[in-house]
Design a protein around this motif. Structure first.
Motif, PDB file in Angstrom:
ATOM      1  N   GLU A  94      30.264  33.688  42.042  1.00  0.00           N
ATOM      2  CA  GLU A  94      31.303  34.697  41.866  1.00  0.00           C
ATOM      3  C   GLU A  94      30.907  36.053  42.433  1.00  0.00           C
ATOM      4  OE1 GLU A  94      33.367  35.055  38.201  1.00  0.00           O
ATOM      5  OE2 GLU A  94      33.366  32.900  37.788  1.00  0.00           O
ATOM      6  N   ALA A  95      29.643  36.420  42.320  1.00  0.00           N
ATOM      7  CA  ALA A  95      29.203  37.713  42.847  1.00  0.00           C
ATOM      8  C   ALA A  95      29.315  37.737  44.370  1.00  0.00           C
ATOM      9  CB  ALA A  95      27.770  38.003  42.415  1.00  0.00           C
TER      10      ALA A  95
ATOM     11  N   ALA B 295      32.589  39.314  49.250  1.00  0.00           N
ATOM     12  CA  ALA B 295      33.304  38.972  50.480  1.00  0.00           C
ATOM     13  C   ALA B 295      34.780  39.360  50.403  1.00  0.00           C
ATOM     14  CB  ALA B 295      33.163  37.477  50.755  1.00  0.00           C
ATOM     15  N   LEU B 296      35.419  39.068  49.272  1.00  0.00           N
ATOM     16  CA  LEU B 296      36.834  39.386  49.123  1.00  0.00           C
ATOM     17  C   LEU B 296      37.066  40.890  49.062  1.00  0.00           C
ATOM     18  CD1 LEU B 296      37.795  36.624  46.555  1.00  0.00           C
ATOM     19  CD2 LEU B 296      38.506  36.727  48.931  1.00  0.00           C
ATOM     20  N   ASP B 297      36.210  41.591  48.330  1.00  0.00           N
ATOM     21  CA  ASP B 297      36.344  43.043  48.267  1.00  0.00           C
ATOM     22  C   ASP B 297      36.107  43.672  49.628  1.00  0.00           C
ATOM     23  OD1 ASP B 297      36.829  42.731  45.598  1.00  0.00           O
ATOM     24  OD2 ASP B 297      34.915  43.571  44.909  1.00  0.00           O
ATOM     25  N   GLY B 298      35.162  43.122  50.383  1.00  0.00           N
ATOM     26  CA  GLY B 298      34.898  43.639  51.726  1.00  0.00           C
ATOM     27  C   GLY B 298      36.108  43.477  52.624  1.00  0.00           C
ATOM     28  N   TRP B 299      36.787  42.331  52.520  1.00  0.00           N
ATOM     29  CA  TRP B 299      38.010  42.115  53.308  1.00  0.00           C
ATOM     30  C   TRP B 299      39.086  43.123  52.913  1.00  0.00           C
ATOM     31  CZ3 TRP B 299      43.135  40.709  52.381  1.00  0.00           C
ATOM     32  CH2 TRP B 299      43.859  40.218  53.470  1.00  0.00           C
TER      33      TRP B 299
ATOM     34  N   VAL C 251      41.757  39.956  41.995  1.00  0.00           N
ATOM     35  CA  VAL C 251      41.743  38.551  41.612  1.00  0.00           C
ATOM     36  C   VAL C 251      40.720  38.300  40.520  1.00  0.00           C
ATOM     37  CG1 VAL C 251      42.510  37.647  43.844  1.00  0.00           C
ATOM     38  CG2 VAL C 251      40.072  37.979  43.423  1.00  0.00           C
ATOM     39  N   GLU C 252      40.962  37.258  39.735  1.00  0.00           N
ATOM     40  CA  GLU C 252      39.983  36.721  38.800  1.00  0.00           C
ATOM     41  C   GLU C 252      39.474  35.427  39.426  1.00  0.00           C
ATOM     42  OE1 GLU C 252      37.391  35.709  36.436  1.00  0.00           O
ATOM     43  OE2 GLU C 252      38.441  37.524  35.794  1.00  0.00           O
TER      44      GLU C 252
END
Length: 394
Positions: free
Chosen positions: A116-117, A122-126, A140-141
């Motif tokens: 999850e980390a 990766a998602l936050d970077g996008w 997102v969760e």
């Protein structure tokens, strides 16, 4: 009427329906344009009641919606100062149907590692990259997520004639006419850090915000009529044991405590969660689309069962979450706004063989004056105490 014009009308109609559902006691910002393309590609992979309901929310047949969404986003990308992107991330073992992937036309197809980390980074970077830093976190969760589908939109424009600087304000409550930023943190560990108590100040809600060393910060919210000194004193009573804490586990759903909401929800995993919303003190909004599932045609898609064989036949899928994080800034020189909308898909039930869980969620909202105590965790020593009378300027 071209597909693009048709899509514009339907996106505007969705935005209007959404707007009628919102609470305007405080500032709001939202974009149906961030949601509509995601609903379009979900509808293309759905069947049964989920497909019908999504088509109704879109205002066009499910088989036509993806092409209209692609044309709409392509035109938006041609507008100076505007950007638009779609992203898809899938977990191992989720084989995506090629035909659906072609309709999606995602600018990125990434993988969920199960860490999850790492996936969060990766998602936050996008999200940051696609919004120029205006949205720093993907809403997102990730617990239980098998597929994440997201859109990112950014709009920027400069005024031909600059404005005189002024502040944006809310219009109700103790912090009316003051600009502030909401900070939110959540997770199963927070559920254990929320408690309530009857004190000399009356009922209070306490949240312990854990530090990474030996210092925690305890936030204490009293009733609206309670005085600041009394609420601060209540915080000391909690630390000394003069007032007895009751963990949220010992409370019933719907019990009334300051700033606290307790509810039972369906969950992909058998664990409870806590949410803290407080102030650091700039205005932005996160929307839980499933809280208004009927507006977006997501009621059936989020319910029990497997609804998306057109997306993947390797694993039964349902909508597990749908959120939008949006921000808008109006300045003397110009306007900029951005939004990231994300849909997470979790394992559905195929043939009734998989169990669902009921979990509890405790949400503490500190959106009016409250006390804080910085505490040395090993000894209980209060290092600093104080009262947040108003949010700092954003």
């Amino acid at each position: 009427m071209t597909d693009a014009v048709d899509a514009v009308e339907q996106v505007n109609a969705l935005g209007a329906r959404w707007g009628r559902e919102l609470d305007f006691a405080a500032g709001q910002v939202w974009t149906a344009l961030g949601v509509w393309p995601l609903l379009a590609v979900l509808a293309a992979g759905a069947d049964g009641p989920a497909r019908a309901e999504l088509g109704g929310a879109l205002g066009v047949p499910a088989e036509r919606a993806p092409s209209q969404a692609r044309e709409l986003l392509a035109r938006l990308r041609e507008v100076p100062g505007c950007t638009a992107a779609l992203g898809l991330w899938t977990a191992d073992g989720v084989a995506v149907e090629p035909g659906w992937l072609e309709q999606l036309d995602a600018s990125l197809w990434g993988k969920l590692t199960g860490d999850e980390a790492k996936d969060r980074a990766a998602l936050d970077g996008w999200a940051r990259e696609r919004t120029g830093g205006l949205v720093e976190r993907m809403p997102v969760e990730l617990s239980g997520a098998l597929l994440v589908l997201a859109s990112a939109l950014t709009v920027r424009t400069a005024w031909a004639k600059p404005f005189r600087p002024s502040r944006s304000r809310t219009d109700q409550g103790p912090w009316a006419w003051r600009e502030f930023t909401r900070l939110t943190v959540s997770g199963p560990e927070l559920y254990e850090r929320i408690a309530v108590a009857e004190t000399s100040a009356g009922p209070v809600t306490e949240v312990r915000v854990a530090g990474d060393g030996e210092v925690d910060v305890h936030l204490v919210l009293g009733a609206e009529a309670a005085g600041p000194g009394a609420v601060v004193a209540a915080g000391f009573e909690l630390l000394s044991g003069a007032a007895r804490r009751t963990p949220v586990e010992g409370l019933a759903d719907g019990e009334a405590w300051p700033g606290l909401a307790l509810e039972s929800v369906e969950s992909a995993a058998p664990r409870n969660s806590g949410v803290l919303e407080t102030v650091a003190f700039r205005v932005q909004t996160e929307h839980d689309l499933l809280a208004r599932a009927g507006v977006f045609g997501l009621g059936a898609a989020a319910g029990p069962g497997s609804h998306f064989p057109g997306i993947s036949r390797s694993v039964p899928l349902k909508v597990g979450g749908a959120q939008q994080a949006a921000v808008a800034e109006f300045s003397a020189k110009g306007f900029e706004a951005s939004a990231v909308t994300a849909v997470t898909m979790t394992r559905g039930m195929a043939g009734g063989g998989l169990l669902r869980f009921r979990s509890r969620r405790a949400t503490a909202r500190f959106d009016r004056p409250f006390a804080f105590l910085a505490v040395h965790r090993p000894t209980g020593l209060v290092l600093v105490a104080g009262w947040v009378a108003e949010p700092a300027s954003a």
